[in-house]
Design an enzyme around this catalytic site. Structure first.
Site, mmCIF file in Angstrom:
data_model
loop_
_atom_site.group_PDB
_atom_site.id
_atom_site.type_symbol
_atom_site.label_atom_id
_atom_site.label_comp_id
_atom_site.label_asym_id
_atom_site.label_seq_id
_atom_site.Cartn_x
_atom_site.Cartn_y
_atom_site.Cartn_z
ATOM 1 C CE LYS A 292 -3.884 -2.174 2.449
ATOM 2 N NZ LYS A 292 -3.263 -3.415 2.941
HETATM 3 P P1 5BU Z 1 -8.410 -11.303 6.739
HETATM 4 O O1 5BU Z 1 -7.716 -12.105 7.778
HETATM 5 O O2 5BU Z 1 -9.041 -12.181 5.637
HETATM 6 O O3 5BU Z 1 -9.380 -10.295 7.324
HETATM 7 O O4 5BU Z 1 -7.206 -10.487 6.044
HETATM 8 C C1 5BU Z 1 -7.392 -9.570 5.002
HETATM 9 C C2 5BU Z 1 -6.076 -9.132 4.422
HETATM 10 O O5 5BU Z 1 -6.316 -8.218 3.374
HETATM 11 C C3 5BU Z 1 -5.162 -8.433 5.399
HETATM 12 O O6 5BU Z 1 -3.822 -8.750 5.040
HETATM 13 C C4 5BU Z 1 -5.410 -6.961 5.162
HETATM 14 O O7 5BU Z 1 -4.257 -6.190 5.392
HETATM 15 C C5 5BU Z 1 -5.778 -6.929 3.691
HETATM 16 N N1 5BU Z 1 -6.769 -5.900 3.318
HETATM 17 C C6 5BU Z 1 -8.028 -5.837 3.838
HETATM 18 O O8 5BU Z 1 -8.417 -6.666 4.658
HETATM 19 N N2 5BU Z 1 -8.908 -4.882 3.427
HETATM 20 C C7 5BU Z 1 -8.570 -3.950 2.527
HETATM 21 O O9 5BU Z 1 -9.408 -3.100 2.158
HETATM 22 C C8 5BU Z 1 -7.256 -4.022 1.987
HETATM 23 C C9 5BU Z 1 -6.394 -4.989 2.403
HETATM 24 BR BR1 5BU Z 1 -6.766 -2.811 0.748
#
Ligand code: 5BU
Length: 463
Positions: A292
């Site tokens: 990012k």
């Molecule tokens: P989760 O454990 O499935 O909630 O992880 C989601 C990943 O995607 C995590 O590494 C976040 O940093 C990333 N992410 C997110 O969740 N939402 C966003 O809008 C963005 C990145 Br951009």
């Protein structure tokens, strides 16, 4: 009154509204059509009746029957203007007297034409036709003001009823966009709906999408997804290098992308990224460093190619906020194009109360258009444009949509791919926190793939 005047008048009296609505069918929709109040505007009622009459004047019928209740005054108006007898279908069966469902004078075998205001699934029309049929009255044709294009026409056709709609929802949206005094938010919403509708109805396979993109890596990714039959990106948010490698090795065969946050690794060593690349080659997945970037061009250039992590050396894909503007992308593209890499722009985020407004999202899409050789597409919650060159990846995906305590919001693989038109699901804790991460990855992989295959069959978009 022509169609354009009618639609803009309906908008002005509040008969066409934008927001979050639950339809009679149980589906939710951002558009609500409520024609009940046209009875307060005789000119509009007359205009609707005239439009409908034009659609069915060459059909053969002995009587008219409006679907209760909204279409009753429309049918009455047509009956008066053209001296055609009318029938009324009672919605509730009478508990006294004759107990009949159809009121009016009729002969078995006569033809009745059904009048409806808005067609969604066609269910109310079918109920009306059934009650008429019980009395021996035949229905061949149905006239409606607006067809929401949600399968109603097709299900009526299956029962041999022809739907003659004066307007489709697509036409209504196009007229509103060109002629109605819309608010900025409504204009953005309609543009997005039009883009989604065009896209859903022309949904192309991953393999076919490869020919539309100008970024070489995106072509490779579409082909990889198609051949490996997976649209799953695994977000490996662990803090140990050893664990990261073990997961990449174990889950590699299930995924198209391994997403990393390299700066959360506590024992980082450059050898780790060499090993990651070896596994990417072995199991055929791409590596996406979820960095990012969000600084001026000069700084992001240094962050991308240098520092401790040398991200450009090992990450196929990176992402960046569009906030700093165009020149930031130039800073990343200098290195990225040389290394045949790809960039995703953050157009939407999954977290609650984030500040990425619809206007910001729209401007992000406009920025991407200026760098088609480097930008692959977007991190977004839904498909944003009808341009098939962009790929959409959605984070915040979980089979249980409960969210976490720090503002993460989830959608299911089905919602992301099928309903929101995204291409890749990004799953972290849904897999990582499962008792058996490999079994969970297989589950998400098949859910994502099934939703994709289902989306290829979809012809009538639900709006
Ligand atoms: P989760 O454990 O499935 O909630 O992880 C989601 C990943 O995607 C995590 O590494 C976040 O940093 C990333 N992410 C997110 O969740 N939402 C966003 O809008 C963005 C990145 Br951009």
């Amino acid at each position: 009154m022509d169609k354009v005047q009618l639609v803009t008048s309906l908008y002005k009296i509040g008969a066409i509204k934008f927001g979050h609505f639950t339809l009679k069918s149980g589906q939710t929709s951002p558009i609500y059509l409520n024609l009940r109040q046209v009875i307060s505007y005789p000119d509009l009622l007359r205009a609707i009746a005239n439009l409908l009459w034009e659609k069915i004047r060459s059909c053969r019928f002995d009587s008219l029957c409006g679907v209760p209740y909204t279409a009753l005054p429309i049918a009455t108006c047509m009956s008066l203007q053209h001296s055609v007898p009318m029938l009324i279908r009672r919605k509730e069966k009478k508990a006294y007297g004759t107990k009949q469902k159809i009121e009016g004078v009729f002969k078995p075998g006569e033809h009745c034409l059904i009048i409806e205001d808005v067609v969604t699934s066609g269910g109310s029309i079918l109920e009306t036709a059934l009650d008429l049929a019980e009395e021996g009255i035949q229905v061949m044709d149905v006239a409606a003001l607006i067809d929401r294009e949600q399968g109603g026409k097709e299900s009526l056709h299956q029962k041999n009823y022809n739907l003659h709609a004066a307007l489709t929802l697509s036409e209504v949206l196009a007229i509103l966009l060109n002629s109605a005094p819309l608010s900025e938010a409504e204009r953005l919403l309609i543009n997005q709906l039009i883009a989604e509708r065009t896209h859903i109805s022309q949904r192309k396979s991953y393999a076919a999408r490869a020919s539309f993109c100008k970024n070489e890596l995106t072509k490779k990714l579409w082909t990889l997804m198609d051949e490996k039959r997976t649209n799953l990106a695994f977000s490996a948010d662990v803090t140990s290098g050893e664990e990261l490698l073990a997961l990449a090795d174990r889950l590699g065969p299930e995924i198209c992308i391994l997403k990393t946050h390299i700066d959360i690794i506590e024992d980082f060593h450059p050898e780790l990224t060499v090993q990651l690349r070896r596994l990417a080659q072995q199991h055929q997945f791409l590596i996406f460093e979820d960095r990012k970037f969000a600084d001026i061009g000069h700084t992001v250039k240094l962050q991308y190619a240098g520092g401790i992590y040398h991200i450009a050396d090992w990450a196929d894909i990176i992402n960046a906020h569009s906030l700093p503007g165009l020149r930031m992308i130039t800073g990343l593209a200098e290195t990225g194009l040389k290394m045949k890499r790809g960039l995703l722009l953050l157009a939407q985020m999954s977290s609650t109360n984030n500040l990425l407004t619809p206007e910001y999202t729209e401007k992000t899409v406009a920025i991407a258009k200026q760098f088609p050789e480097f930008v692959m597409g977007f991190i977004a919650q839904k498909k944003l444009s009808s341009d098939p060159q962009w790929i959409y990846m959605t984070p915040g995906v979980h089979l249980s949509t409960e969210g976490d305590a720090l503002g993460q919001q989830y959608v299911t693989p089905q919602q992301a791919i099928l309903e929101n038109g995204s291409d890749v699901i990004i799953v972290g804790r849904g897999i990582l926190k499962a008792k058996d991460p490999l079994a969970a990855a297989k589950l998400y992989r098949s859910a994502g793939w099934e939703a994709y295959e289902e989306s290829l069959k979809q012809v009538a978009p639900a709006v």
